[in-house]
Design a protein around this motif. Structure first.
Motif, PDB file in Angstrom:
ATOM      1  N   GLU A   3     -42.705  61.037  95.801  1.00 54.69           N
ATOM      2  CA  GLU A   3     -42.982  61.433  94.421  1.00 54.69           C
ATOM      3  C   GLU A   3     -41.660  61.661  93.681  1.00 54.69           C
ATOM      4  O   GLU A   3     -40.793  62.396  94.152  1.00 54.69           O
ATOM      5  CB  GLU A   3     -43.818  62.706  94.382  1.00 54.69           C
ATOM      6  CG  GLU A   3     -45.205  62.574  94.984  1.00 54.69           C
ATOM      7  CD  GLU A   3     -46.097  61.611  94.228  1.00 54.69           C
ATOM      8  OE1 GLU A   3     -45.892  61.462  92.988  1.00 54.69           O
ATOM      9  OE2 GLU A   3     -46.986  61.004  94.860  1.00 54.69           O
ATOM     10  N   SER A  58     -44.244  57.211  91.550  1.00 52.10           N
ATOM     11  CA  SER A  58     -44.533  57.381  92.973  1.00 52.10           C
ATOM     12  C   SER A  58     -44.387  56.055  93.700  1.00 52.10           C
ATOM     13  O   SER A  58     -44.440  54.973  93.096  1.00 52.10           O
ATOM     14  CB  SER A  58     -45.945  57.942  93.177  1.00 52.10           C
ATOM     15  OG  SER A  58     -46.924  57.038  92.680  1.00 52.10           O
ATOM     16  N   CYS A  64     -36.288  63.296  95.121  1.00 51.05           N
ATOM     17  CA  CYS A  64     -37.721  63.016  95.247  1.00 51.05           C
ATOM     18  C   CYS A  64     -38.355  63.936  96.290  1.00 51.05           C
ATOM     19  O   CYS A  64     -37.685  64.459  97.181  1.00 51.05           O
ATOM     20  CB  CYS A  64     -37.950  61.563  95.671  1.00 51.05           C
ATOM     21  SG  CYS A  64     -37.561  60.327  94.427  1.00 51.05           S
TER      22      CYS A  64
END
Length: 384
Positions: A192, A251, A286
């Motif tokens: 993500e 994502s 991330c």
């Protein structure tokens, strides 16, 4: 083959009928309701008590001689695969997208034939535990049966299973001491970040770049962290990210498999995979989530039980047709969990067909009495 008992030869047509009924209505893991019903019907017709609810659709029945002795477990898997069949058969799969293209229908029918033969001619001592397992594909069914109390309720001193093997050819067999199938871990990595415009990457946190770099680094784990004399494999099977050319996605995801012949090597691969995910999360910003939805250890045959299985196959197939020195196969089977609870052997019986998991795979019904005869010999050698 002249070494198959005439009683089992006579059962061959009925075993084929069972197999073809199962084949026509394949069911995925933990959905084997119709298959379990057929197995229950046959076992109860033999006067056996069927114990349900092991791993959901799994079943257990016991053939007890009434005389003290060892307890021998025989296992058959029941589930099919999520794919279409490409065979023109009168009993081809009636369910689009589901097919018995690994031969578990044959494994189940062979164990049912073994049960009928052993009920008619019981062993002289001990007992035989018949285990019909759901969900072998994906490595979840065996551990579910064990977690549901399989071996607490039905102790086994030894356990055995077979798999058809097109790589060997009909009339051949193989079994080996030690690791015979690899471990399996399925990994899924969710990444993500922060999406944005492709012209302003400095305002985004790009998960696609992380996924691409992870895929490359994962492929290098074996070559840099595992003894080159050890068997080890990591395969990245999917990389998903983005929808169009000028948008940085929010994502991305990766998935693949880890396989090894040793538990230590398997754990090394997992440790390096976790370290990579943590490292890339730290340097990229991330969030990286690693999941292992399916796992099973390597199948490891015990020396005494592997030797017994080889003797049983030699009596049925002829000694010249049984190999005990083949390398381990690169496949996996969660029968490995059962082998952790009791010494045993996983053996292979040859068959002429396309390879398992191919849409034109065809189980040879001529193998059914052969497999039942091998199971029968294993039981007789231990229980008389």
């Amino acid at each position: 083959m002249s070494n198959i008992p005439v009683e089992l030869q006579a059962l061959a047509p009925e075993m084929a009928q069972w197999r073809q009924r199962i084949h026509a209505w394949p069911e995925l893991g933990f959905e084997e309701e119709r298959t379990s019903a057929l197995v229950t019907e046959v076992l109860e017709s033999l006067g056996l008590q069927v114990h349900r609810g092991f791993g959901g659709t799994g079943l257990v029945a016991v053939i007890d001689s009434g005389v003290a002795g060892p307890s021998i477990g025989l296992r058959a898997d029941m589930d099919a695969l999520p794919m279409d069949e490409q065979n023109d058969l009168p009993f081809r799969s009636q369910r689009p997208g589901v097919a018995h293209t690994c031969g578990h229908d044959g494994h189940t029918a062979a164990l049912l034939g073994t049960a009928r033969h052993l009920v008619a001619q019981p062993p002289k001592s001990g007992r035989v535990v018949l285990m019909f397992q759901p969900a072998e594909e994906g490595g979840r069914g065996a551990i579910r049966m064990i977690d549901d109390g399989l071996f607490e309720r039905f102790h086994c001193d030894e356990v055995y299973a077979f798999h058809n093997m097109p790589l060997l050819g009909f009339g051949k067999g193989s079994v080996r001491t030690g690791a015979t199938l690899q471990s399996l871990a399925v990994f899924e990595i969710a990444i993500e970040g922060v999406g944005g415009h492709a012209a302003a990457p400095h305002r985004a946190t790009d998960p696609l770049q992380v996924a691409a770099r992870l895929a490359v680094e994962i492929s290098g784990i074996v070559g840099r962290h595992v003894d080159p004399m050890e068997a080890a494999l990591i395969s990245v099977g999917s990389l998903q990210a983005g929808t169009t050319h000028n948008i940085i996605p929010a994502s991305a995801s990766l998935s693949g498999t880890i396989r090894a012949l040793s538990t230590d090597v398997h754990e090394t691969l997992l440790a390096r995979l976790r370290a990579l995910c943590e490292g890339f999360a730290a340097i990229s910003g991330c969030t990286i989530n690693l999941q292992l939805p399916h796992y099973c250890p390597p199948c490891v045959n015990a020396p005494q039980q592997a030797a017994l299985a080889a003797e049983a196959m030699a009596e049925v197939l002829g000694a010249d047709n049984v190999q005990t020195d083949l390398r381990a196969f690169p496949f996996s089977d969660d029968f490995s969990y059962m082998l952790e609870h009791a010494p045993g052997a996983y053996l292979f019986l040859g068959m002429d067909s396309a390879m398992c998991h191919h849409p034109t795979f065809r189980f040879d019904d001529n193998l059914l009495p052969v497999a039942a005869a091998v199971f029968d010999r294993i039981v007789r050698k231990r229980l008389g």
